[in-house]
Design a protein around this motif. Sequence first.
Motif, PDB file in Angstrom:
ATOM      1  N   VAL B 279       0.877  -1.175   0.000  1.00 29.86           N
ATOM      2  CA  VAL B 279       0.000   0.000   0.000  1.00 29.86           C
ATOM      3  C   VAL B 279       0.911   1.221   0.000  1.00 29.86           C
ATOM      4  N   ILE B 280       0.829   2.018  -1.058  1.00 35.35           N
ATOM      5  CA  ILE B 280       1.714   3.179  -1.168  1.00 35.35           C
ATOM      6  C   ILE B 280       0.887   4.447  -1.052  1.00 35.35           C
ATOM      7  N   MET B 287      -5.261   4.373   4.164  1.00 35.50           N
ATOM      8  CA  MET B 287      -5.817   3.217   3.463  1.00 35.50           C
ATOM      9  C   MET B 287      -5.406   1.929   4.169  1.00 35.50           C
ATOM     10  N   GLU B 288      -4.130   1.894   4.552  1.00 31.19           N
ATOM     11  CA  GLU B 288      -3.571   0.677   5.137  1.00 31.19           C
ATOM     12  C   GLU B 288      -4.351   0.229   6.377  1.00 31.19           C
ATOM     13  N   ILE B 296      -7.284  -7.845   5.653  1.00 24.10           N
ATOM     14  CA  ILE B 296      -6.497  -8.070   4.436  1.00 24.10           C
ATOM     15  C   ILE B 296      -5.048  -7.745   4.742  1.00 24.10           C
ATOM     16  N   ASP B 297      -4.177  -8.694   4.420  1.00 22.34           N
ATOM     17  CA  ASP B 297      -2.789  -8.522   4.798  1.00 22.34           C
ATOM     18  C   ASP B 297      -2.030  -7.698   3.740  1.00 22.34           C
ATOM     19  N   CYS B 298      -1.209  -6.763   4.196  1.00 22.68           N
ATOM     20  CA  CYS B 298      -0.497  -5.884   3.257  1.00 22.68           C
ATOM     21  C   CYS B 298       0.779  -5.348   3.894  1.00 22.68           C
ATOM     22  N   ILE B 299       1.625  -4.745   3.064  1.00 18.89           N
ATOM     23  CA  ILE B 299       2.833  -4.077   3.558  1.00 18.89           C
ATOM     24  C   ILE B 299       2.699  -2.599   3.244  1.00 18.89           C
TER      25      ILE B 299
END
Lengths: 197, 596
Positions: B279-280, B287-288, B296-299
Amino acid sequence: MKKTETRSVLLVGVGGQGTILASKILTTGLIAAGYDVKMSEVHGMSQRGGSVSTQVRYGSKVYSPIIGKGEADVLVSFETMEALRYLDGLKPGGKIVVNDYQMPSLPVLSGEKEYPDGIIDELKSKGPTLALDAAKVAKENGNPRGMNVVLLGALIQFLGITNVDWPAALKANVKPQFVEGNLRCLDAGMKLAKEIA
Amino acid sequence: MSKILMTGDEAVARGAYEAGVCFASAYPGTPSTEILENVGNYKEITAEWAPNEKVAMEAAIGASMGGVRSMAAMKHVGLNVAADPIFTFAYMGVNGGMVFVSADDPGMHSSQNEQDNRNYARFMKVPMLEPSDSQEAKDMFRAAFDISERFDTPVMFRMTTRVCHSKSLVELGERKEFDAIPYVKNRMKNDPVPAISRQLRVKMLDRDRRLQAFSNDCDYNYAEYNGSKKVGIVANGVSYEYAKEVFGDNASYLKVGMTNPMPLDLIREFRSNVETMYVIEELDPYMEEQIRAAGIDCIGKDKIPLVGELNPNIIREALLGEKVESIEYNENLVVDRPPALCAGCPHRGFFYECSKRKDTVMVGDIGCYALGGSEPLNAKDMAICMGSAFSLAHGMDKAFKVSGQEKTLVACMGDSTFFHTGINALEEVIYNDSHVICCILDNRITGMTGHQENPGTGYNLKGEPATIMDIETIVRALGVTRIRTVNPLKLDEMKAALDWAYQEVREGPVVLVTRWPCVLKKLSTEDRREFRQVPAQCSVNHDKCIGCKRCLTTGCPALSFDKYERKVSIDRMQCVGCTVCAQVCPKQAITKGARK
């Protein structure tokens, strides 16, 4: 130039030197030549006398309007010391066009610091550098205010984008009474870059 | 149709035109100022500078209630000022479509903080759109009015400095005219007394659910699958452009153009199709956090900085671990170029005299006069936000009464800032009686944002004559009896006024108005009548100059000192002959002459 490649130009100077007009002419010409173009301006907080920079990017498809450190293909500085201030914006091996024209900043004016010597030598040791006295060239061409257009001419030559109708791009951005003088400056800048380079 | 190179701000103005907007209002603030300046070029739109952002927002809300498409624009901190009306209007909904712009400033190019206003949209429960370039700015701004009318809600249009001030190519469209929607009295919608608002709140939550469904399905949120599904990137605004620059076709993207409500179903589906999801986004993990909360898994912010703006390099380094090489050079060869008050700036005389006062606390405000705190003037202690100088000083005065600290409180703000919210602050000083020297630096224009008209200048945004609000009359009407107006460029007058004020403030509030136009202002006929100016410049007689450098303490950028000759010179290009330097010269070495 490869179809996919995006090129970045970093124009820097001191507020009031006409970097914006030069960038406008540059972008007009690039658009007419069919490039996708993005341009970003950063102003100092004061209206006058602050350090200013403009970034122009062009290619078949441009995404980011700005670049970070080490990404400009060419650095054009309208003032000598500003070239060094923004040198870390240039790609290693990138080209430098620098105006041999010094505008002392406040700490220099007040005698607290000295305007540094040896900037152009330092620049030359870092990459291919075209140093020119654009104020003198502009004066010789009967248009003392055309320093910015002289530098633009040198930049265009340096970038090798000569397949564009630059006089038309200039005319689109300059009042009719100033066209002739500026055309002479553009031409002089291009010629000079050809000779030196 | 050929494409035109436009800034994001110009594109929003064009979007307003094409959307059939009839009313637009704003208070200037970087990077949003050029939106209304450009809207003002369309004769079909009534475009106005409001005294502050709250008033601009209220006027736009009123125009929506009146039945036309309307908009307001402001910088991020301006939305703090305008938050009160818009939070409740979000309950009520629109008549004509209504969109407001929040122009945020990551990196604080020209702001006192870098608050992430996306949080506001969620807090207010209004839909939010975020463009990535100028074409989107125009198209999405236009579309925002359709969303506003379809869902009966104001829409927040969030931009950032790079979207506002970068130029990219835009294909123009035509203006669509709409008949004004008749106003019909409807208290159940438009009169938010508690009994009604309780019902509106329920309706608003239902709208939020419908907007969530829309967000998953709208044109501004979409997945772009490229060859590689190894890396998936969720990005908004200009960060999307940076991500494309770095990853190109080596990643798939989920472009989020509508960021409130977040398209979480869409993101969940995207996540299931990619191996790693980044997620940028700039600033907060807005947003993250919502993505993670949805399981929901994210970096994201574990790698992407929370501070400042992003650029392609920062992303490249953070996510790919590739450090971009840059040229190292001898930094000793670079001298700072700090911004300075212009040569001839009327604020210089004020700050010069203030800088000599002892046992003083100088409270500043938002405007060019922020530079009164820089060397060599160094005359300012603090500032916080628009229109706050007098009220801050009021509170300090009350605290000093308790602590027994003996300091004179001097507070200053410009004319536009006084009209913005400074009048309220002055009310506080007068009503609750504190001992503050309140200075209004009236330079006859809104200066720092690039010369916009305000209620004191006699003209409106369209350049038409307007009622001039007289600062002294307002101050007297508020009950101030100790008031003086001075020309700050006459240092003896300025000094005498401060001497007087330091005496009088022991008795109660004092107001000083320093009145002289900004040196860059294009003078109006009225200005020329009031401030007679003959083109002039100063020069230094080097036989008389003793090199004492006293003139340099005024911080004028037209002065320079030759340390070998030990003489001062004046740059003829910059000098306008204000004579502040001549007035401080102990040897009368500086004289004023005709401009050559």
